[in-house]
Design a protein around this motif. Sequence first.
Motif, mmCIF file in Angstrom:
data_model
loop_
_atom_site.group_PDB
_atom_site.id
_atom_site.type_symbol
_atom_site.label_atom_id
_atom_site.label_comp_id
_atom_site.label_asym_id
_atom_site.label_seq_id
_atom_site.Cartn_x
_atom_site.Cartn_y
_atom_site.Cartn_z
ATOM 1 N N UNK A 1 52.054 -57.367 -3.208
ATOM 2 C CA UNK A 1 52.747 -57.920 -3.649
ATOM 3 C C UNK A 1 52.848 -58.890 -2.620
ATOM 4 N N UNK A 2 53.005 -58.610 -1.578
ATOM 5 C CA UNK A 2 53.503 -60.007 -0.225
ATOM 6 C C UNK A 2 52.042 -60.717 0.112
ATOM 7 N N UNK A 3 50.920 -59.208 0.108
ATOM 8 C CA UNK A 3 49.415 -60.240 0.743
ATOM 9 C C UNK A 3 49.293 -60.866 -0.921
ATOM 10 N N UNK A 4 48.843 -60.147 -2.123
ATOM 11 C CA UNK A 4 48.683 -61.372 -2.937
ATOM 12 C C UNK A 4 49.458 -62.570 -2.839
ATOM 13 N N UNK B 1 43.160 -65.741 7.846
ATOM 14 C CA UNK B 1 43.619 -64.373 8.317
ATOM 15 C C UNK B 1 43.849 -64.025 7.205
ATOM 16 N N UNK B 2 44.482 -64.184 5.895
ATOM 17 C CA UNK B 2 44.811 -64.141 4.482
ATOM 18 C C UNK B 2 44.097 -63.294 4.113
ATOM 19 N N UNK B 3 42.746 -63.873 3.472
ATOM 20 C CA UNK B 3 41.549 -62.888 2.956
ATOM 21 C C UNK B 3 41.580 -61.995 3.569
ATOM 22 N N UNK B 4 41.905 -61.597 5.297
ATOM 23 C CA UNK B 4 41.709 -60.360 6.293
ATOM 24 C C UNK B 4 42.775 -59.018 5.619
ATOM 25 N N UNK B 5 43.844 -59.696 4.854
ATOM 26 C CA UNK B 5 44.832 -58.443 4.800
ATOM 27 C C UNK B 5 44.549 -58.671 3.585
#
Length: 431
Positions: free
Chosen positions: A211-214, A155-159
Amino acid sequence: MSQGGGATLPLGKLKVDDAHRTTLFTRYTPDDWYRSTLVSFQESNTSRHNSERLRVDTSRLIQDKYQQIRKTQVDTTQNLGERVNDIAFWKSEITHELDEMIGETNALTDLKRRLERALTETEAPLQEVDGILCCQERMRRHLDMAIAQLASDRAAQHELERDLSDKQTAFRIDDKCQHLRNTSEGVSYFRGVEKVDATVSVPESWAKFTDDNVLRSQSERAASAKMRDDIENLLIVTANEMWNQFNKILQEIFQTEMTIESIRKAIKEKSAFLKVAQTRLDERTRRPNIELCRDIAQLRLVNEVYEVDDTIQVLQQRLRDSEDTMQSLVHTKATLENELAIKANTLYIDQEKCMSMRKSYPNTLRLSHRKAHMEDTSICGQQPEAPLHRARAQLPATMLLLLLGILFLHVAVLVLLFVSTIVSVSAGGQG
């Protein structure tokens, strides 16, 4: 006076008539004419000065507006360049984090497969080993946790991938806008476009989103790395538990062998008592006539035969049970040996084959460092080392220890069985 018969007027009379005629037909005096001419000249001069001043002001206005618009366009181009640099920076951050996340996801996926194989290998043939049941339950829990962690990682990778795709599109558009000039192709009028506000973020919220995604990806990566450490420790604990169970099985096999020998010896001893009792009864059947008395000795001999026979039957049943247990232990030992061999082979593949292959295909950063190192060593006249060949030439210490331990325990069991057999044979010969 005129001649030729015509009437002539006196000269004085003629001058008076001209003066009267001028007085009658002239509207302006010479002063008026002069003043009028002077006014016209002044107005013309004023108009000329005004026109000249307007022309100069207009030219200055054109130049000022041109410089102002040009400066505005330069500032806008500079702002677009800064925006492109900001997008490029966050693209680099996202790309780096995405590469790290993909590597972490692949590593956790590989470890999950290893955990699934370990659970499958220990589940079917080792259900009767109580010591491994706890490890199996822990492996199932960690497998479920690994599956959930992989879902969070993806999920994080998709974002990150979606954000990177948007950044690439925005970078391409803003870079194109930055390089647009007045003479560029495709420049046209788009009436009313300045009144359309399709923006959905400001620079602060835009930077915070990425920044939140990272940060989310980094957090998930840290959790994934901890999960991998836990699974690695669990696999090590399971391997140690299997090794302990293998040692216990070998010890139990030895004890069972000793028990079987003791039962056989006891049966042999009880057989002697049975033969004596039956021989006594057989001899007493030859007593003559009335001497065939059912006395206490006869009753005790009959009871003794039944008692010894029951004891022998119980011992024989116990011998069969012990032999069945022995077969089960031998089967479990063979299973554990196979599992330990598989674990040793897995360690060899993971530590030598896979790690060597990963080292032989480094990333770009490692390639640059390696290239710089090779250049330095070539300058110094040294040859670069070949750690890959040295690693392939060495066997892992864990595999050697496992194999040596198995061989040592096999030899110990064989020696103990041989000694116990000799002792039992010598004891039987003395009896």
